[in-house]
Scaffold this active site. Structure first.
Site, PDB file in Angstrom:
ATOM      1  N   ASP A 100       9.792 -51.856  -6.865  1.00  0.00           N
ATOM      2  CA  ASP A 100       9.419 -51.790  -7.760  1.00  0.00           C
ATOM      3  C   ASP A 100      11.817 -51.441  -8.089  1.00  0.00           C
ATOM      4  O   ASP A 100      11.774 -50.541  -8.997  1.00  0.00           O
ATOM      5  CB  ASP A 100       9.385 -50.690  -8.669  1.00  0.00           C
ATOM      6  CG  ASP A 100       9.312 -50.416 -10.012  1.00  0.00           C
ATOM      7  OD1 ASP A 100       9.869 -51.337 -11.245  1.00  0.00           O
ATOM      8  OD2 ASP A 100       8.861 -49.913 -11.192  1.00  0.00           O
TER       9      ASP A 100
ATOM     10  N   THR B 216      11.972 -59.899 -14.789  1.00  0.00           N
ATOM     11  CA  THR B 216      11.984 -59.967 -16.491  1.00  0.00           C
ATOM     12  C   THR B 216      12.845 -58.850 -16.846  1.00  0.00           C
ATOM     13  O   THR B 216      13.724 -58.248 -15.502  1.00  0.00           O
ATOM     14  CB  THR B 216      10.586 -57.990 -16.928  1.00  0.00           C
ATOM     15  OG1 THR B 216      10.640 -57.359 -16.118  1.00  0.00           O
ATOM     16  CG2 THR B 216       9.162 -59.633 -16.933  1.00  0.00           C
TER      17      THR B 216
HETATM   18 CA    CA Z   1       9.420 -51.276 -13.490  1.00  0.00          CA
END
Ligand code: CA
Length: 692
Positions: free
Chosen positions: A314, A249
């Protein structure tokens, strides 16, 4: 020909073109407007540097408060104000917009998009908003529930309001839109839950969509949207990533080079995080964790540089990117600079994506270095968490998160709000996609704090923050200001040899840009995460910052609340020379008084509740139910709150941001969570009694 020139159609075209061109040329020259802060990063290169120097290293100690404005809500305040034509536009949590007088702070208008509060459940990292974009007579805001809204600059009335997401998926928007030649560019977030990343362009005139660029491939059995997606799909292998979404994203950072006509976007982590579950056959998984250059006219792919190939930690590359022309080895290079979560500071050639250099700006345990020949990080074998858990730094909060950096062409330094955090990565081998919760394929419940006091003390002392002044030419730290905790605010640098930053413990500080000497500090009484800006109106320079603590680290809590006044509403605070000195803020952190004193003797129920709590509740209410002082501390519930507990968990609390969790929790599980929270209240009471 003569007839054509005089035809009304030609005149209309000429008029509308020149009008659009004029605002575009105005923002292209944003650097020359000292009374404005026209664009999110002040200029399209996003350097967040101001040439103003009325406030400088010789007089900054005379800075005082000119005005403050309360937003009427708490939680994370992350706005970058836009100041244009004598109006300041800011946002507050829940995507609320305010137009203020930049000299007096008087409210001109406000706009609440009435976002569904229950949508907060889809927000990994608080219901924050990072600001509006302004174009001619329009103010554009993107909302937490995925809308893009155009408001009239003078009145705040809605021109148009469109949806940019599929509402059956947990997309959210927290970032500020950018506008390039009348095209509004906006992405979104949601990769923790599981979505497919994309960025879109909308016509500022009516909100009609002009193009969309997906960042990761969809189901390879279906036709790809573009050549870029066909190419990317070759770097994914095995698994059914498209069912989870794939991630990538574009939730924050962008930059634009008008000369090259390239839009740069930073992409996020995979859905799920864990690569051994996401793409079990290996591969780089393009375009996750990458800087991607796009043609803003049509959304076409131009080049990419992937900071973390096959990311599993992440390690997003959504962090702030800055464009600059700097001399490296005697050659002037057009570069793009980024300090993504993975801990390396990158200098990349922005004309073609060629790797120039990278060096770690924080300690790291996942890679030894970036190979200068390949431009790829060299991963350490001991960081592999496929088979066994590995304590890793940086953690998912990153060596640097969304908080903007600043680049001063005068000092040649980049100022990075850096931090050190730890996390145990551990593959969830039983991972199954669940559309109503986090989908990381990591044992997220292992984020709760170690129970062993020595281990806890180690994690505590290893969780720190600092402001780093970094020389990008030689990839070296020049100075640093140390903080006890991570998650301090964004940065502004000025030609007055000043750097401004707010801290998570509520101080607004100015350092000498060249030496790092602390020149001025004011205690605002509230944790700060937002970046400051500056502007000069009627001959007077102002420095503005939003205060109000929140965001991912703040909600997770973990240690003592950095926010000194939990529940206090966020404020815009604007400073000038000779302004008011603040009284020492009253600290409202009182001794906590849990009302629960008796422990449920069934330790199995508590253990089950602990597991479910960390699956579903910790992202807002804090690790171990120890909130960061942002959202209600569940340990402190009174008898009424405890009576309402099950109803709140299963039914939600309308209008509060507490959604219903009936779709993922049974009444038994909700009861177990309640017993766990009560056990944490008892523990807190016992500890306090022992301290007294
Ligand atoms: Ca994240």
């Amino acid at each position: 020909m003569k007839n054509l020139l005089l035809s009304p159609l030609f005149l209309i075209l000429l008029f509308s073109c020149s009008e659009a061109d004029s605002y575009f040329s105005r923002v292209l020259n944003a650097d020359s407007e000292e009374d404005s802060w026209l664009l999110h990063g002040r200029t399209y290169d996003e350097s967040r540097f101001s040439p103003l120097k009325d406030i400088n290293d010789s007089n900054v100690q005379d800075l005082g408060l000119a005005w403050s404005f309360e937003t009427g809500t708490n939680r994370g305040h992350e706005t970058t104000p836009i100041v244009v034509d004598g109006i300041m536009f800011i946002t507050a949590p829940w995507s609320v917009v305010f137009a203020l007088d930049p000299v007096t702070g008087k409210e001109i208008w406000s706009f609440d998009p009435q976002a569904d509060k229950a949508w907060a459940r889809n927000a990994c990292c608080d219901v924050v908003n990072r600001g509006v974009a302004v174009w001619e007579d329009q103010v554009i805001v993107a909302t937490i529930d995925g809308r893009l809204i155009s408001l009239d600059k003078k009145s705040g009335e809605v021109n148009w309001d469109i949806l940019t997401i599929d509402k059956s998926k947990p997309y959210t928007i927290t970032g500020a839109p950018r506008i390039i030649n009348g095209k509004i560019i906006i992405g979104n977030g949601g990769a923790e839950y599981g979505v497919r990343g994309y960025i879109s362009a909308y016509d500022v005139k009516d909100g009609s969509m002009l193009w969309r660029f997906f960042t990761v491939p969809g189901n390879p059995d279906e036709p790809f949207e573009s050549e870029a997606m066909a190419h990317a799909a070759k770097t994914w292998s095995g698994g059914k990533w498209w069912e989870v979404g794939g991630g990538g994203t574009v939730w924050d950072s962008m930059a634009y080079d008008p000369e090259l006509n390239l839009l740069y976007i930073g992409t996020g982590n995979g859905s799920p995080w864990n690569r051994y579950q996401r793409s079990p056959g290996g591969g780089d998984n393009l375009y996750l964790s990458s800087i991607v250059a796009i043609n803003p006219d049509n959304g076409g792919y131009v080049w990419h540089y992937q900071t973390t190939p096959g990311d599993t930690w992440d390690y997003t590359a959504t962090q702030h990117m800055i464009l600059a022309d700097i001399e490296i080895n005697g050659e002037l290079r057009k570069v793009i600079m980024q300090a993504p979560k993975n801990g390396f500071f990158y200098v990349i050639d922005r004309t073609n994506g060629e790797f120039i250099s990278a060096k770690n700006y924080v300690p790291m345990s996942w890679a030894s270095h970036v190979d200068p020949k390949t431009g790829r990080p060299v991963e350490l074998d001991e960081a592999n968490h496929k088979l066994s858990p590995v304590l890793t730094t940086p953690g998912p909060l990153g060596g640097h998160n969304w908080h903007p950096m600043s680049y001063s062409p005068t000092t040649g330094l980049v100022y990075i709000p850096a931090q050190e955090t730890l996390f145990i990565f551990s593959t969830d081998t039983n991972f199954k996609y669940n559309p109503r919760t986090w989908n990381t394929a990591q044992q997220i419940e292992m984020t709760y704090l170690p129970k062993d006091p020595e281990e806890l003390a180690m994690v505590d002392s290893a969780t720190v923050g600092y402001l780093v002044a970094w020389d990008p030419k030689i990839q070296k730290e020049v100075w640093r200001a140390q903080y006890q905790r991570p998650w301090s605010g964004g940065v502004l640098s000025t030609d007055g040899n000043l750097v401004f930053q707010g801290t998570s413990d509520g101080r607004f500080i100015s350092y000498a840009a060249d030496s790092g000497d602390l020149l001025w500090s004011m205690d605002t009484g509230q944790g700060i995460v937002a970046p400051p800006i500056t502007y000069k109106i009627n001959g007077e320079q102002f420095v503005a910052i939003q205060v109000g603590y929140g965001g991912a680290y703040a909600l997770l809590g973990a240690f003592e609340p950095a926010n000194e006044n939990p529940g206090r509403n966020g404020r815009m605070m604007v400073f000038k020379l000779g302004g008011k000195q603040l009284e020492k803020p009253i600290k409202t952190i009182a001794q906590l008084h849990p009302t629960i004193t008796e422990l449920n003797p069934d330790s199995l129920i508590i253990a089950r509740g602990e597991y479910e709590y960390h699956e579903h509740c910790q992202f807002c209410h804090g690790i171990g139910a120890i909130g960061g002082g942002v959202i209600a501390d569940l340990r402190m519930l009174d008898s009424e709150g405890n009576t309402a507990f099950l109803g709140s968990v299963l039914g939600g609390v309308h209008g509060s941001g507490m959604a219903s969790f009936q779709d993922v929790l049974t009444i038994d599980q909700a009861t177990q969570i309640h017993e766990y929270v009560k056990s944490q209240a008892v523990l807190t009471g016992v500890l306090q009694a022992a301290e007294q």
